[in-house]
Design a protein around this motif. Structure first.
Motif, PDB file in Angstrom:
ATOM      1  N   VAL A 191       0.056  -5.529   5.213  1.00  0.00           N
ATOM      2  CA  VAL A 191       0.580  -4.863   4.019  1.00  0.00           C
ATOM      3  C   VAL A 191       0.252  -3.369   4.078  1.00  0.00           C
ATOM      4  O   VAL A 191       1.085  -2.519   3.745  1.00  0.00           O
ATOM      5  CB  VAL A 191       0.007  -5.493   2.729  1.00  0.00           C
ATOM      6  CG1 VAL A 191       0.466  -4.729   1.501  1.00  0.00           C
ATOM      7  CG2 VAL A 191       0.400  -6.951   2.631  1.00  0.00           C
ATOM      8  N   GLN A 192      -0.942  -3.028   4.525  1.00  0.00           N
ATOM      9  CA  GLN A 192      -1.347  -1.627   4.649  1.00  0.00           C
ATOM     10  C   GLN A 192      -0.474  -0.899   5.674  1.00  0.00           C
ATOM     11  O   GLN A 192      -0.089   0.249   5.462  1.00  0.00           O
ATOM     12  CB  GLN A 192      -2.820  -1.543   5.018  1.00  0.00           C
ATOM     13  CG  GLN A 192      -3.718  -2.049   3.912  1.00  0.00           C
ATOM     14  CD  GLN A 192      -5.125  -2.374   4.374  1.00  0.00           C
ATOM     15  OE1 GLN A 192      -5.454  -2.291   5.551  1.00  0.00           O
ATOM     16  NE2 GLN A 192      -5.971  -2.768   3.420  1.00  0.00           N
ATOM     17  N   ASP A 206       6.284  -7.866   7.210  1.00  0.00           N
ATOM     18  CA  ASP A 206       6.122  -7.046   8.387  1.00  0.00           C
ATOM     19  C   ASP A 206       7.131  -5.889   8.353  1.00  0.00           C
ATOM     20  O   ASP A 206       7.974  -5.813   7.459  1.00  0.00           O
ATOM     21  CB  ASP A 206       6.222  -7.876   9.653  1.00  0.00           C
ATOM     22  CG  ASP A 206       7.592  -8.532   9.862  1.00  0.00           C
ATOM     23  OD1 ASP A 206       8.573  -8.159   9.190  1.00  0.00           O
ATOM     24  OD2 ASP A 206       7.670  -9.424  10.713  1.00  0.00           O
ATOM     25  N   LEU A 207       7.062  -5.041   9.332  1.00  0.00           N
ATOM     26  CA  LEU A 207       7.921  -3.852   9.337  1.00  0.00           C
ATOM     27  C   LEU A 207       9.402  -4.198   9.457  1.00  0.00           C
ATOM     28  O   LEU A 207      10.241  -3.544   8.834  1.00  0.00           O
ATOM     29  CB  LEU A 207       7.513  -2.916  10.472  1.00  0.00           C
ATOM     30  CG  LEU A 207       6.133  -2.297  10.351  1.00  0.00           C
ATOM     31  CD1 LEU A 207       5.812  -1.456  11.578  1.00  0.00           C
ATOM     32  CD2 LEU A 207       6.021  -1.456   9.092  1.00  0.00           C
ATOM     33  N   THR A 237       1.105  -3.960  -4.497  1.00  0.00           N
ATOM     34  CA  THR A 237       0.163  -4.349  -5.540  1.00  0.00           C
ATOM     35  C   THR A 237      -1.261  -4.088  -5.074  1.00  0.00           C
ATOM     36  O   THR A 237      -1.493  -3.540  -3.997  1.00  0.00           O
ATOM     37  CB  THR A 237       0.312  -5.853  -5.862  1.00  0.00           C
ATOM     38  OG1 THR A 237      -0.118  -6.596  -4.721  1.00  0.00           O
ATOM     39  CG2 THR A 237       1.748  -6.211  -6.231  1.00  0.00           C
ATOM     40  N   ASN A 238      -2.223  -4.521  -5.872  1.00  0.00           N
ATOM     41  CA  ASN A 238      -3.638  -4.348  -5.525  1.00  0.00           C
ATOM     42  C   ASN A 238      -4.028  -5.071  -4.242  1.00  0.00           C
ATOM     43  O   ASN A 238      -5.097  -4.803  -3.685  1.00  0.00           O
ATOM     44  CB  ASN A 238      -4.527  -4.830  -6.668  1.00  0.00           C
ATOM     45  CG  ASN A 238      -4.535  -3.858  -7.810  1.00  0.00           C
ATOM     46  OD1 ASN A 238      -4.726  -2.665  -7.608  1.00  0.00           O
ATOM     47  ND2 ASN A 238      -4.330  -4.344  -9.020  1.00  0.00           N
ATOM     48  N   ILE A 239      -3.199  -5.954  -3.755  1.00  0.00           N
ATOM     49  CA  ILE A 239      -3.492  -6.620  -2.486  1.00  0.00           C
ATOM     50  C   ILE A 239      -3.700  -5.583  -1.387  1.00  0.00           C
ATOM     51  O   ILE A 239      -4.501  -5.789  -0.482  1.00  0.00           O
ATOM     52  CB  ILE A 239      -2.374  -7.608  -2.119  1.00  0.00           C
ATOM     53  CG1 ILE A 239      -2.396  -8.791  -3.080  1.00  0.00           C
ATOM     54  CG2 ILE A 239      -2.500  -8.070  -0.677  1.00  0.00           C
ATOM     55  CD1 ILE A 239      -1.261  -9.759  -2.905  1.00  0.00           C
ATOM     56  N   VAL A 240      -3.015  -4.462  -1.472  1.00  0.00           N
ATOM     57  CA  VAL A 240      -3.148  -3.427  -0.444  1.00  0.00           C
ATOM     58  C   VAL A 240      -4.581  -2.891  -0.350  1.00  0.00           C
ATOM     59  O   VAL A 240      -4.975  -2.368   0.684  1.00  0.00           O
ATOM     60  CB  VAL A 240      -2.112  -2.300  -0.671  1.00  0.00           C
ATOM     61  CG1 VAL A 240      -2.538  -1.355  -1.763  1.00  0.00           C
ATOM     62  CG2 VAL A 240      -1.839  -1.548   0.608  1.00  0.00           C
TER      63      VAL A 240
END
Length: 79
Positions: free
Chosen positions: A29-30, A1-2, A18-21
């Motif tokens: 994550v975004q 989190d932030l 990573t590609n998870i975004v």
């Protein structure tokens, strides 16, 4: 989190994305990526979890180191 992202940066570390975004379910994550771009763009690293977690459009396949381009492309298009 932030809050955790801020703590990591305060310690002098970088944040890796990573590609998870690229996954629709990765909203948190975004949000952290967007916040980091706006506030600490020099603290961002793009990476892959090769051979795991390919970009969303190739989910279920092998992830390759070259797939780091997908993370970069995602963040470039993000508003």
């Amino acid at each position: 989190d932030l809050r955790e992202a801020q703590a990591i940066i305060d310690l002098g570390f970088y944040l890796g994305f990573t590609n998870i975004v690229t996954y629709k379910s990765a909203v948190q994550v975004q949000e952290v990526l967007k916040w980091t771009k706006e506030n600490y763009a020099d603290k961002i690293l793009f990476e892959t979890d090769s051979p795991y977690l390919p970009p969303i459009h190739r989910r279920g396949e092998i992830c390759y180191p070259k797939d780091v381009r997908e993370v970069y492309k995602y963040q470039s298009l993000e508003k």
